[in-house]
Design a protein around this motif. Sequence first.
Motif, PDB file in Angstrom:
ATOM      1  N   ARG A 464       0.848  -1.194   0.000  1.00  0.00           N
ATOM      2  CA  ARG A 464       0.000   0.000   0.000  1.00  0.00           C
ATOM      3  C   ARG A 464       0.891   1.254   0.000  1.00  0.00           C
ATOM      4  O   ARG A 464       0.608   2.237  -0.697  1.00  0.00           O
ATOM      5  CB  ARG A 464      -0.922  -0.035   1.219  1.00  0.00           C
ATOM      6  N   HIS A 465       1.961   1.197   0.772  1.00  0.00           N
ATOM      7  CA  HIS A 465       2.928   2.292   0.832  1.00  0.00           C
ATOM      8  C   HIS A 465       3.618   2.483  -0.529  1.00  0.00           C
ATOM      9  O   HIS A 465       3.708   3.611  -1.054  1.00  0.00           O
ATOM     10  CB  HIS A 465       3.972   1.952   1.915  1.00  0.00           C
ATOM     11  N   ALA A 466       4.111   1.392  -1.102  1.00  0.00           N
ATOM     12  CA  ALA A 466       4.797   1.468  -2.389  1.00  0.00           C
ATOM     13  C   ALA A 466       3.866   1.988  -3.484  1.00  0.00           C
ATOM     14  O   ALA A 466       4.295   2.759  -4.361  1.00  0.00           O
ATOM     15  CB  ALA A 466       5.354   0.103  -2.758  1.00  0.00           C
ATOM     16  N   ASP A 467       2.591   1.601  -3.444  1.00  0.00           N
ATOM     17  CA  ASP A 467       1.639   2.072  -4.453  1.00  0.00           C
ATOM     18  C   ASP A 467       1.415   3.578  -4.327  1.00  0.00           C
ATOM     19  O   ASP A 467       1.254   4.277  -5.343  1.00  0.00           O
ATOM     20  CB  ASP A 467       0.310   1.328  -4.316  1.00  0.00           C
ATOM     21  N   PHE A 468       1.401   4.075  -3.102  1.00  0.00           N
ATOM     22  CA  PHE A 468       1.268   5.520  -2.910  1.00  0.00           C
ATOM     23  C   PHE A 468       2.463   6.243  -3.531  1.00  0.00           C
ATOM     24  O   PHE A 468       2.295   7.247  -4.250  1.00  0.00           O
ATOM     25  CB  PHE A 468       1.180   5.843  -1.418  1.00  0.00           C
ATOM     26  N   ILE A 469       3.665   5.754  -3.284  1.00  0.00           N
ATOM     27  CA  ILE A 469       4.878   6.380  -3.834  1.00  0.00           C
ATOM     28  C   ILE A 469       4.873   6.290  -5.356  1.00  0.00           C
ATOM     29  O   ILE A 469       5.238   7.240  -6.059  1.00  0.00           O
ATOM     30  CB  ILE A 469       6.130   5.720  -3.232  1.00  0.00           C
ATOM     31  N   LEU A 470       4.420   5.165  -5.873  1.00  0.00           N
ATOM     32  CA  LEU A 470       4.315   4.986  -7.323  1.00  0.00           C
ATOM     33  C   LEU A 470       3.360   6.006  -7.926  1.00  0.00           C
ATOM     34  O   LEU A 470       3.646   6.625  -8.963  1.00  0.00           O
ATOM     35  CB  LEU A 470       3.847   3.567  -7.620  1.00  0.00           C
ATOM     36  N   GLU A 471       2.217   6.192  -7.291  1.00  0.00           N
ATOM     37  CA  GLU A 471       1.207   7.123  -7.805  1.00  0.00           C
ATOM     38  C   GLU A 471       1.673   8.572  -7.728  1.00  0.00           C
ATOM     39  O   GLU A 471       1.374   9.371  -8.620  1.00  0.00           O
ATOM     40  CB  GLU A 471      -0.099   6.937  -7.023  1.00  0.00           C
ATOM     41  N   ARG A 472       2.405   8.918  -6.668  1.00  0.00           N
ATOM     42  CA  ARG A 472       2.884  10.308  -6.540  1.00  0.00           C
ATOM     43  C   ARG A 472       3.970  10.631  -7.559  1.00  0.00           C
ATOM     44  O   ARG A 472       4.126  11.778  -7.967  1.00  0.00           O
ATOM     45  CB  ARG A 472       3.439  10.547  -5.128  1.00  0.00           C
ATOM     46  N   GLU A 505       7.286  -5.279 -12.457  1.00  0.00           N
ATOM     47  CA  GLU A 505       8.158  -4.362 -13.174  1.00  0.00           C
ATOM     48  C   GLU A 505       7.772  -2.896 -12.974  1.00  0.00           C
ATOM     49  O   GLU A 505       8.612  -2.003 -13.103  1.00  0.00           O
ATOM     50  CB  GLU A 505       8.148  -4.680 -14.669  1.00  0.00           C
ATOM     51  N   ARG A 506       6.522  -2.624 -12.670  1.00  0.00           N
ATOM     52  CA  ARG A 506       6.088  -1.233 -12.519  1.00  0.00           C
ATOM     53  C   ARG A 506       6.856  -0.539 -11.399  1.00  0.00           C
ATOM     54  O   ARG A 506       7.176   0.646 -11.496  1.00  0.00           O
ATOM     55  CB  ARG A 506       4.580  -1.146 -12.274  1.00  0.00           C
ATOM     56  N   TYR A 507       7.197  -1.263 -10.338  1.00  0.00           N
ATOM     57  CA  TYR A 507       7.972  -0.670  -9.257  1.00  0.00           C
ATOM     58  C   TYR A 507       9.401  -0.373  -9.714  1.00  0.00           C
ATOM     59  O   TYR A 507       9.962   0.683  -9.413  1.00  0.00           O
ATOM     60  CB  TYR A 507       8.002  -1.609  -8.048  1.00  0.00           C
ATOM     61  N   LEU A 508       9.984  -1.284 -10.455  1.00  0.00           N
ATOM     62  CA  LEU A 508      11.344  -1.087 -10.941  1.00  0.00           C
ATOM     63  C   LEU A 508      11.410   0.052 -11.949  1.00  0.00           C
ATOM     64  O   LEU A 508      12.336   0.871 -11.913  1.00  0.00           O
ATOM     65  CB  LEU A 508      11.869  -2.378 -11.566  1.00  0.00           C
ATOM     66  N   ASP A 509      10.435   0.131 -12.834  1.00  0.00           N
ATOM     67  CA  ASP A 509      10.438   1.201 -13.841  1.00  0.00           C
ATOM     68  C   ASP A 509      10.400   2.576 -13.187  1.00  0.00           C
ATOM     69  O   ASP A 509      11.125   3.497 -13.592  1.00  0.00           O
ATOM     70  CB  ASP A 509       9.243   1.038 -14.779  1.00  0.00           C
TER      71      ASP A 509
END
Length: 642
Positions: A464-472, A505-509
Motif C-alpha cells: 500500500r505504501h509502495a503504491d502511494f509512492i508509485l502514484e505520486r 516491473e512497474r515498481y522497478l520502472d
Amino acid sequence: MKSGKSYSFILQENKESRLTFLGAKEDDLEMNWIEGSKPWGTTICPDGIKTAVKREILPNGHLQERFCFQNVSEFPVFFKKTDVGIYTTFNDDYSQADACMTQRCHTHIFCGGEASNVMALRMGGQAPHLGLMVTAGNIGSYSVERDEYALSNDRGDFILHPVLEPLKPGETAEIVWELFWFENRGDFERQLIGEGKIPVLKTRQCTYFPGENIVFDVFYGAHVESDDISVSLNERRVAFQSDWDGMVTRIHCGQKADYEGEIRVCVRVGVKELNAVFYVSPELRSLVRSRCRFIAEKQQYHGDISALDGAYLIYDNEEKALYYSHLDDHNGGRERIGMGALMALWLQKEEDPCLRESLSQYVTYVYRELYDEETGTVYNDISHNLDWHRKYNYPWAAVLQIEMYHLTKETRYLEHAFRTMKRYYLEGGDRFYAIGLPVSELAALLSENHMDVQCEYLKTSFFRHADFILERGTSYPLHEVNFEQSIVAPGISCLLQAYQLSGEERYLDEAKRQLRLLYQFNGQQPDYHQFENSIRHWDGYWFGKYRMFGDTYPHYWSVLTGVDFIQYEQATGDHTFRETARASLRGCLNLFAADGSASCTMVFPQTVNGKKGKYYDPWANDQDWALYYALKYESVILEGCL
C-alpha cells in the motif's frame, strides 16, 4: 567538442550592469537560472577597489563575463580570503517538488583555483543545464548568504571568492569566466575539456584506504609537452605519464596511499594549475572498532539521572563532555539510535565483552524510555515523551531490533521489529517517505522464522505504501524539508524493495526514473568533502553545536544515495552504479577520526551569513548511520581502486 544541440542566451540587466534574468531562448520551461536576494554579478570589495564588468557572447556561443578590480587608492591593497566576492546567484532553493523539477537547479561548485567550475543541473533533469568555467584568474572558495527565515528550504546566494595578489595603486586584476549550456554531465565534461581553457581531473574515487592506489587522470584540450607538466601530492612531486591524441593531452597518475589523512593534489598543465583534495581513511574495521569503543567509553551516560542511564548521547569534542537537551535533535532518541545499530552490527563481526555490556545497557535504556514493546510505539525522547510523534523514528528502531536479532538470535527482537513497523503503518506511515525502511529484510526474516501471519501483514501494508509512492511519482509531498535528497532516496528504496518482494516491473520502472532525479543531487568535484556527496545544507543548524546553516559536505545521510544504488544492484543484478555507490559510502568516512571521535557534519562554505565556515562541527551527534551503512555494505566499500 560541442554540445549536440545549440542554445542561446537571454539576458536582462539592471542599470548597474548586473544580471536579473538569465535563461535559454530554446528552453520551453522558461527558467530563470539566477534568482537571488542580490543581482548576479554584484561584487564585494574592500575600500579603494573599483570594479567593472563586461559581458559578451563569444563566437562559440558562450557568455563571457570579465570582472575587473582596480586599486584607485594611493596605497597598496592586500586581500584576505573573503575580502573580494562575486555573487553568482544560481537558482537553488526548495519550494514544492513540482516547481523544483522545472524551475530550480542543483549547483555543484568546484573551487579548484584556475580550474574552478560550476555544474548547475536542473533538478528535474531536463536540458539545458548551465555551466561555468573560469578562464582567467583563480577562485579559492565560496560563501553563502541565506534567508534564515526560510530555514532548511533556501540554500542561499553563492559568493565566489577570487584569489587576488596585492594591488599597487592604479594596478588591476581580472577574473574571467564563461557560462555555457550543456545537455548532460558528459556534455559538460566535453565542453570543459574541449575548449582547452582549463584542465579537468577525473577520478573514480576521492577517499581511499591505506595501501590502495590513488589514481586519477587530468585532461586538457590543448597540446602540452611533458616538461611543462607537474603533479604534486602534499607538495611532493610524483611521477606521471602523459600523451597527446591529437585533441586532448591526458595526464595519468597513480600513487600508493602510504599514510592516512588529507592529500592535496596540485597539477600544473602549461600555465594552468588545478587544485584537488583527496583523503586516506583509516582501515574500515579499525575505524568502526575505535568508534564503538569511543561510544561505549565516552558517549554512554552513567549518572544520577535515572531516565538517561545507559543512553548514548551527544559528545562535545571541544568540552570533552556529554550533552543532552530535550530539544528534538539533541535529545536521547531519534537519529542517535544509529549508535546502537552500529554497535549491534559491529558485534556480529567481532566479539568484545565490554562493548556487549555497553550495548546491553543501551538496549535496556531504549526499551525502558523510548519503546513500548506491547504497542510498538517509538517515543521521541525519554520518559515515553511524544511531544512530536515522529514517523522517522520507527524504521530506525526496527533496524536496531533486526540487528539485535542477528546478534542474539532471539526471535523476540523480530516480533518487536514487526510491531514497530505495524505501528508505523497504523500511524500513517504509508503516506510518508521514512529513511531506512528495512521491510524486505524484515519480511525475509519473518518468513524464515515461520512468522507467516506477521509477514503477510507487513507486506500488505508495505505494498500500500509502495503504491502511494508509485502514484505520486516525482510530485513528492512536503516533509521536514520541502524537497531534498532524503525524500527522493527513501521513495526509491521503497520502490526497489517492493520490486524485490513482488517482482512487478512497474515498481522497478518508477525506481529507475527517480534514480535519475536522485543522482542530480550528486557532484563529482575532485574534493573528498564533495565527491559523490549529495547536496544538503541545513543539518549543521539542527544537529550541530554552532547551529550553522550552509552546505554540509559531507553530511552522513548522503550515503542514502549509495544505499539506493546498491539496492538497485541487488534487485536487478546490474552493476552500473557500483562505483558510484562505493564513492558515496566512502565519502562520509572523513566524519570519523582514528581515535573514534566523530563529527555530525562539516560546514563547507568559507562563510555563512558572514560567520566563519570550513569546520567540522564539534558535536558527535547523529553521524553513525554513515558508518553503519559502510559496515553493512562492507563488501562493496572495500573493493579497491586499481
